[in-house]
Motif scaffolding. Structure first.
Motif, PDB file in Angstrom:
ATOM      1  N   UNK A 143      -4.940  35.846 -19.494  1.00 17.73           N
ATOM      2  CA  UNK A 143      -5.824  35.658 -20.635  1.00 17.73           C
ATOM      3  C   UNK A 143      -6.967  34.751 -20.165  1.00 17.73           C
ATOM      4  N   UNK A 151     -10.390  32.266 -21.419  1.00 24.45           N
ATOM      5  CA  UNK A 151     -10.999  31.489 -22.493  1.00 24.45           C
ATOM      6  C   UNK A 151     -12.358  30.971 -22.031  1.00 24.45           C
ATOM      7  N   UNK A 190      -4.359  40.302 -22.467  1.00 27.82           N
ATOM      8  CA  UNK A 190      -3.652  41.382 -21.777  1.00 27.82           C
ATOM      9  C   UNK A 190      -4.459  41.900 -20.567  1.00 27.82           C
ATOM     10  N   UNK A 220      -5.237  31.889 -18.107  1.00 28.51           N
ATOM     11  CA  UNK A 220      -3.927  31.432 -18.586  1.00 28.51           C
ATOM     12  C   UNK A 220      -2.933  32.566 -18.407  1.00 28.51           C
ATOM     13  N   UNK A 262      -0.671  31.703 -31.420  1.00 33.26           N
ATOM     14  CA  UNK A 262      -0.378  32.775 -30.475  1.00 33.26           C
ATOM     15  C   UNK A 262      -0.629  34.109 -31.155  1.00 33.26           C
ATOM     16  N   UNK A 263      -1.460  34.898 -30.532  1.00 37.09           N
ATOM     17  CA  UNK A 263      -1.798  36.209 -31.096  1.00 37.09           C
ATOM     18  C   UNK A 263      -0.550  37.055 -31.230  1.00 37.09           C
ATOM     19  N   UNK A 270       1.400  39.178 -28.356  1.00 36.46           N
ATOM     20  CA  UNK A 270       0.765  38.748 -27.119  1.00 36.46           C
ATOM     21  C   UNK A 270       0.996  37.255 -26.951  1.00 36.46           C
ATOM     22  N   UNK A 271       0.771  36.753 -25.773  1.00 38.49           N
ATOM     23  CA  UNK A 271       0.839  35.316 -25.555  1.00 38.49           C
ATOM     24  C   UNK A 271      -0.549  34.682 -25.503  1.00 38.49           C
ATOM     25  N   UNK A 272      -1.547  35.436 -25.892  1.00 44.03           N
ATOM     26  CA  UNK A 272      -2.902  34.891 -25.950  1.00 44.03           C
ATOM     27  C   UNK A 272      -3.021  33.922 -27.121  1.00 44.03           C
TER      28      UNK A 272
END
Lengths: 107, 119
Positions: A33, A35, A49, A88, B99-100, B103-105
């Motif tokens: 991910x 940012x 993703x 991340x 956390x989305x 997903x782990x975003x």
């Protein structure tokens, strides 16, 4: 290892393309991910993703993956792209790690 | 509008405790896992802790394990971070993040609250 390695800084001229790499063994089996954090502000999710872009994020931001390295690309760089960028990843429990961050400077 | 707002930061002495709060609004808080992350002055982001949507599972960074505790009250739409035995190296801006789903975003972040540990 769960460490993620990023270059500390990247410079790019307006209108050119910047690439930021993020490397780590975990990336071969876990999603990455990205940012964007502008000065004095909270981080903003720009890629999830590995390659997906949330709604509202500029399509000049894109990402790719190969093995243990993921790459964020900023196309046609603009002054507003000047920021710190962090990768991340997380394991199946949600335990996460951030890369050290890359400062992007628009020359 | 989905929002997170942290509070509870301040200046404290080493060895003392502090509890941070995070108020969630604009989304079904009880459906999402939540995280804490921090950023020391002039440094990068550091992940701190995660708690599943129902409080069933939690995990911590090694640097805070045994000293920090993450919890939530879904009836109040609040996330907490109890910090004990604080050290100067815990000085940072502390962010809560959502956390989305699927997903782990971390797709929603608060503006952060500042913790300074100094004698």
């Amino acid at each position: 290892s769960h460490d993620l390695t990023q270059p500390p800084s990247v410079s790019v001229s307006p209108g050119q393309t910047a690439t930021i790499t993020c490397s780590g063994d975990a990336l071969s089996r876990q999603y990455a991910y990205w940012y964007q954090q502008k000065s004095g502000q909270a981080p903003v999710l720009i890629i999830y993703e590995n390659t997906e872009r949330p709604s509202g994020i500029s399509d000049r931001l894109s990402a790719s993956t190969s093995g243990t390295t993921v790459t964020l690309t900023i196309s046609e760089a603009q002054p507003e792209d000047e920021a710190d960028y962090y990768c991340q990843t997380a394991d199946a429990t949600g335990a996460s790690v951030f890369g050290g961050g890359t400062k992007v400077t628009i020359l | 509008q989905e929002k997170l707002a942290e509070s509870g930061g301040g200046v404290v002495q080493p060895g003392t405790s502090l509890r941070l709060s995070c108020d969630a609004s604009g989304f079904r808080f009880s459906s999402y896992a939540m995280h804490w992350a921090r950023q020391a002055p002039g440094k990068g982001l550091q992940w701190v802790a995660v708690l599943r949507f129902d409080g069933s599972n939690q995990n911590y960074a090694d640097s805070v394990k045994g000293r920090f505790s993450i919890s939530r009250d879904n009836s109040k739409n609040k996330l907490y971070l109890q910090m004990r035995n604080l050290r100067p190296e815990d000085t940072a801006v502390y962010y809560c993040a959502r956390e989305r789903g699927g997903s782990y975003a971390l797709d929603v972040w608060g503006q952060g609250t500042t913790v300074t540990v100094s004698s």
